[in-house]
Scaffold this active site. Structure first.
Site: not given
Length: 321
Positions: A138, A270, A296-298
């Protein structure tokens, strides 16, 4: 048989059995367990701000720098650090305004990716990290890649997890942020306040995750976002993120020219930094080790058991060789 003789025979048998058991125990290898890594929680004052960082591992070992994303901190690496620290010196800082680092008022401190890069550069230099691999995620991607442009000879490897360096990776999620980039208007800035709201933090942790029981409560990050003045810090950073996109060609040139050993471990579900941003890395780093994970994102929150062996193997083969 006399009572005395029977007693002597019984005593002899008992001694023999005891001796045999002792020999057997002595021949059995002792079961040892490696002590858990000691993690140190430290701060260093840079540009008048206390910058918090986690440090673990032997001081003379190859350095691995862990660069976090929004809205978290080095806390996102809490479970990975002990799995690397037996062989690597692991450094995981919090950017100002995040985690345990100071968060001065946004009118008195420049919250920008260029400034963050300079601060992390100073931190690493003062810690004697002359060479390092980087885990970028990120916000950690532009910080790490800006560092690479400043000191290309220092980078020994890259671990990329949902960290963008290509136009293909900026998709629909970014449309309201793009609007603010174009206008700079107060109303468009305030429209982004939803990005620091609890429902958005929950979304970042849970969207695209199959087993929510693997997700540690995300309220830790929200509590830090809710600090007085922190919303404006984050809105400043949303606006400054636009300065990263013109650097993408330079980031990509670094990949092509330097060819750092690279591991890509990407949560394919994500929506913030989607899968479309992962594949272009292979244009410039065709030898990269590429893994799309069903999360997903994390990704570290629910896929540590898959990611840690990949990361450890990569570092052992490519960095500590």
């Amino acid at each position: 048989m006399s009572r005395t003789l029977a007693t002597l025979l019984l005593a002899s048998a008992t001694i023999f059995v005891s001796a045999s058991a002792s020999i057997a125990l002595a021949e059995t290898p002792a079961v040892t367990q490696q002590a858990p890594a000691t993690i140190h929680y430290r701060s260093m004052k840079i540009d008048g701000v206390n910058v918090f960082y986690r440090e673990a591992g032997p001081a003379d070992s190859p350095v691995v720098v862990l660069l976090h994303g929004f809205p978290t901190s080095s806390h996102m690496f809490r479970n990975l650090i002990p799995l690397l620290a037996d062989r690597y010196r692991v450094l995981a800082p919090d950017y100002p305004g995040f985690g345990q680092s100071d968060a001065p008022d946004h009118t008195k401190f420049e919250y920008s990716f260029g400034h963050y890069t300079d601060i992390i550069d100073t931190l690493l230099t003062k810690l004697g990290a002359a060479k390092y691999s980087m885990y970028v995620m990120d916000y950690g991607a532009p910080v790490g890649y800006r560092l690479a442009l400043k000191h290309p000879d220092r980078v020994t490897g890259l671990i990329v997890q949902n960290g963008n360096a290509y136009d293909e990776g900026i998709r629909d999620f970014w449309n309201p942020i793009r609007t603010y980039w174009k206008s700079g208007a107060k109303k468009d800035r305030e429209a982004l306040s939803v990005l620091v709201a609890p429902e958005t933090t929950k979304f970042q942790y849970t969207d695209g995750v199959k087993d929510l029981t693997r997700i540690s409560p995300w309220v830790h990050d929200q509590a830090l976002l809710d600090r007085s003045g922190n919303k404006d810090i984050q809105l400043d950073l949303f606006y400054d993120y636009r300065t990263n996109l013109p650097l993408y060609p330079q980031f990509q040139a670094f990949f092509r020219d330097r060819k750092p050993p690279t591991l890509i471990v990407w949560g394919k579900n994500d929506q913030i930094f989607p899968e479309e941003g992962a594949h272009p890395y292979l244009r410039d780093l065709p030898e990269a080790e590429f893994h799309l994970l069903d999360t997903g994102h994390f990704a570290l929150e629910d896929k540590l058991d898959e990611m840690a062996p990949l990361i450890r193997s990569f570092l052992d083969r490519k960095v500590a060789k």
